[in-house]
Design an enzyme around this catalytic site. Structure first.
Site, short mmCIF file in Angstrom:
data_model
loop_
_atom_site.label_atom_id
_atom_site.label_comp_id
_atom_site.label_asym_id
_atom_site.label_seq_id
_atom_site.Cartn_x
_atom_site.Cartn_y
_atom_site.Cartn_z
N HIS A 46 -16.31 52.66 31.05
CA HIS A 46 -16.93 51.69 31.97
C HIS A 46 -16.63 50.24 31.63
O HIS A 46 -16.98 49.34 32.38
CB HIS A 46 -18.45 51.86 32.00
CG HIS A 46 -19.14 51.30 30.79
ND1 HIS A 46 -19.26 51.98 29.62
CD2 HIS A 46 -19.72 50.09 30.57
CE1 HIS A 46 -19.89 51.24 28.73
NE2 HIS A 46 -20.18 50.07 29.28
C1 UD1 Z 1 -23.20 46.35 31.98
C2 UD1 Z 1 -23.12 45.44 30.77
C3 UD1 Z 1 -22.35 46.15 29.67
C4 UD1 Z 1 -22.95 47.49 29.36
C5 UD1 Z 1 -23.09 48.31 30.64
C6 UD1 Z 1 -23.84 49.57 30.35
C7 UD1 Z 1 -23.03 43.02 31.21
C8 UD1 Z 1 -22.15 41.83 31.29
N1 UD1 Z 1 -22.41 44.20 31.08
O1 UD1 Z 1 -21.89 46.57 32.43
O2 UD1 Z 1 -22.41 45.36 28.48
O3 UD1 Z 1 -22.11 48.16 28.46
O4 UD1 Z 1 -23.82 47.57 31.61
O5 UD1 Z 1 -23.64 50.54 31.31
O6 UD1 Z 1 -24.22 42.90 31.27
N2 UD1 Z 1 -23.14 49.47 39.77
C9 UD1 Z 1 -23.65 50.36 40.68
N3 UD1 Z 1 -24.91 50.84 40.46
C10 UD1 Z 1 -25.68 50.48 39.41
C11 UD1 Z 1 -25.15 49.56 38.50
C12 UD1 Z 1 -23.88 49.06 38.69
O7 UD1 Z 1 -22.99 50.74 41.64
O8 UD1 Z 1 -26.82 50.97 39.28
C13 UD1 Z 1 -21.75 48.98 39.97
C14 UD1 Z 1 -21.68 47.72 40.83
O9 UD1 Z 1 -20.51 47.81 41.58
C15 UD1 Z 1 -21.53 46.63 39.80
C16 UD1 Z 1 -20.73 47.32 38.70
O10 UD1 Z 1 -21.20 48.66 38.70
O11 UD1 Z 1 -20.89 45.51 40.31
C17 UD1 Z 1 -20.94 46.70 37.34
O12 UD1 Z 1 -22.32 46.63 37.00
P1 UD1 Z 1 -22.84 45.50 35.96
O13 UD1 Z 1 -24.25 45.76 35.62
O14 UD1 Z 1 -22.49 44.16 36.46
O15 UD1 Z 1 -21.92 45.72 34.71
P2 UD1 Z 1 -21.61 47.05 33.91
O16 UD1 Z 1 -20.14 47.28 33.98
O17 UD1 Z 1 -22.52 48.12 34.31
N1 UDP Z 2 -25.50 57.69 28.82
C1 UDP Z 2 -26.29 58.44 29.69
N2 UDP Z 2 -25.67 59.07 30.74
C2 UDP Z 2 -24.34 59.00 30.96
C3 UDP Z 2 -23.55 58.22 30.07
C4 UDP Z 2 -24.16 57.57 29.02
O1 UDP Z 2 -27.50 58.55 29.50
O2 UDP Z 2 -23.86 59.59 31.94
C5 UDP Z 2 -26.16 57.02 27.70
C6 UDP Z 2 -25.50 57.22 26.36
O3 UDP Z 2 -25.96 58.41 25.76
C7 UDP Z 2 -25.90 55.99 25.61
C8 UDP Z 2 -26.00 54.93 26.68
O4 UDP Z 2 -26.07 55.63 27.93
O5 UDP Z 2 -27.15 56.13 24.99
C9 UDP Z 2 -24.79 54.08 26.63
O6 UDP Z 2 -24.72 53.33 27.78
P1 UDP Z 2 -23.35 52.75 28.32
O7 UDP Z 2 -22.21 53.56 27.86
O8 UDP Z 2 -23.54 52.59 29.78
O9 UDP Z 2 -23.34 51.28 27.70
P2 UDP Z 2 -22.96 50.64 26.27
O10 UDP Z 2 -23.63 51.43 25.20
O11 UDP Z 2 -21.48 50.64 26.17
O12 UDP Z 2 -23.48 49.25 26.40
#
Ligand code: UD1
Ligand code: UDP
Length: 396
Positions: A233
């Site tokens: 991601h």
């Molecule tokens: C965010 C965090 C990242 C973290 C990740 C965990 C920041 C800058 N990044 O990244 O550090 O590792 O969360 O998962 O805060 N979207 C959906 N549905 C949702 C959420 C997101 O469709 O419920 C899609 C949208 O298109 C959105 C994109 O995902 O624009 C990115 O979501 P965003 O929260 O901005 O960043 P993440 O890549 O999720």
């Molecule tokens: N996770 C989850 N469901 C999924 C993928 C990840 O519950 O389908 C959990 C995972 O076990 C971990 C957390 O989400 O505890 C990590 O989140 P993510 O990878 O989105 O973000 P990061 O840790 O890189 O910020």
């Protein structure tokens, strides 16, 4: 001018000596909140009142809602419903909403987790209102400021009064940035206290591991022992066609070469970017590869079940690379560097970046290794209780 809409839900009320506001927003923070909320419920219910603010950064059912009941996290008292957007807009909306809530609730402290935009918004709102900030997962550094998370973590650490580092490396990073370890209370933003206290996600993994044993996901997906678990991601992987293509080419090759199944719970960001950034022929190959199972994001108990039963993990997630270590699985990290350097230094994970050859070589290397050890690097499973005790003592 944007007016922040927040919904006061007021479903959770506790009485206590001190009131903290906890900011959550992204999936990993919701999961982390389970650990601290559990410690409050079990040990400090009469002393700490926790107000949970969900920024709404993650909002899909399987990125947010699914965790609350499963992990027994109190429902958020407020949901700012900020949603997705560019960093500035998203952070600004959060900041406006959190500030309003802090002014209304007048907490003794604000608590933030990790390094997302929700974290930095909570930090800015609290520190500008002179409310002590508690940062859990302090001190982690990738030393790569092109990562939005690196900016968020550095900013947050330097706005905090209590900083809880999960690792010794994190503590060391803070010392190098000028934080003292021999200073005395009272602690303030100008005289902050830094701790090395273990990882609250290790607490969670220990606590939820047994509950995950009952999950039916392995059977439902018909997964055979030794399958590969992958999550992707990170924005620099999803948003760059070359990197995303290299990753998927490698995943496809791994399944074909080793005849291993691969399960990929897909983050919504990756879902969207695959459509845009993968060549059509590679997409076709992946879709017709019977060994690859791409599924929607799963619940935390399901992900633990997958981690426990997988043979190897391939991920760019911070949380998942560490959980691979907790459940004693080797890991390919799809990043040029990691904040969790210990697991690489101990040989349990290999940094592959988004490089097909490095991924294939690392996979081949782990196929041959039988001598990996998993020392205790992340505490005793009681980091959350320790953190709550320190918050109460110094900010209550
Ligand atoms: C965010 C965090 C990242 C973290 C990740 C965990 C920041 C800058 N990044 O990244 O550090 O590792 O969360 O998962 O805060 N979207 C959906 N549905 C949702 C959420 C997101 O469709 O419920 C899609 C949208 O298109 C959105 C994109 O995902 O624009 C990115 O979501 P965003 O929260 O901005 O960043 P993440 O890549 O999720
Ligand atoms: N996770 C989850 N469901 C999924 C993928 C990840 O519950 O389908 C959990 C995972 O076990 C971990 C957390 O989400 O505890 C990590 O989140 P993510 O990878 O989105 O973000 P990061 O840790 O890189 O910020």
């Amino acid at each position: 001018m944007f007016t922040c809409q927040y919904k006061p839900l007021n479903l959770y009320k506790a009485q206590g000596d001190m009131k903290i506001i906890t900011i959550i927003g992204a999936r990993p923070q919701i999961i982390k909140a389970a650990a601290i909320s559990r410690a409050i419920r079990e040990k400090y219910a009469d002393k700490i009142q926790e107000i949970i603010v969900h920024t709404g950064q993650h909002y899909d059912e399987n990125m947010s809602e699914v965790f609350f009941d499963e992990l027994k996290i109190p429902r958020p008292n407020y949901n700012l419903q900020v949603g997705s957007g560019n960093h500035g807009l998203q952070t600004a909306k959060m900041l406006e909403g959190i500030e309003e809530i802090i002014l209304k609730e007048k907490p003794n402290a604000v608590l933030v987790y990790g390094d997302t935009n929700s974290t930095v918004a909570g930090g800015l709102a609290a520190s500008k209102l002179l409310i002590p900030l508690v940062h859990i997962e302090a001190g982690l550094r990738s030393f790569n400021k092109s990562m939005p998370e690196e900016i968020n973590r550095i900013a947050c650490d330097h706005m905090s009064t209590l900083l809880f580092s999960p690792t010794l490396q994190g503590l060391d990073n803070l010392k190098k940035e000028g934080f003292k370890t021999d200073n005395k209370a009272p602690y303030t933003i100008d005289n902050p206290r830094v701790y090395h206290c273990g990882d609250i996600m290790f607490d969670n993994s220990l606590y939820f591991s047994e509950l995950a044993s009952d999950r039916s996901i392995i059977k439902e997906l018909d997964l055979k022992p030794g399958f590969v678990l992958s999550t992707i991601h990170r924005n620099n992987n999803t948003d760059d066609p070359k990197r995303l293509t290299a990753i998927f080419e490698a995943l496809n090759s791994i399944t074909e070469q080793y005849q291993k199944q691969l399960v990929l719970p897909l983050h919504p960001r990756t879902h969207k970017m695959m459509d845009q950034n993968l060549p059509a022929d590679l997409r076709k190959k992946i879709e017709s590869n019977q060994l690859i199972k791409i599924i929607p994001p799963v619940s935390f108990l399901d992900v633990i079940a997958l981690e426990k039963n997988a043979g190897i993990v391939v991920t760019d997630s911070g949380g998942v690379q560490k959980e691979a270590f907790f459940f004693q699985k080797p890991c390919l990290i799809l990043r040029p560097e990691t904040e969790w350097v210990e697991i690489v230094e101990n040989g349990n994970a290999i940094l592959c970046d988004a490089d097909k050859d490095r991924m294939l070589n690392a996979f081949a290397a782990f196929e041959k290794r039988t001598d990996l050890t998993y020392p205790n690097l992340f505490g005793d499973g009681k980091a959350s209780e320790f953190i709550c005790g320190e918050i109460l003592q110094h900010l209550g």
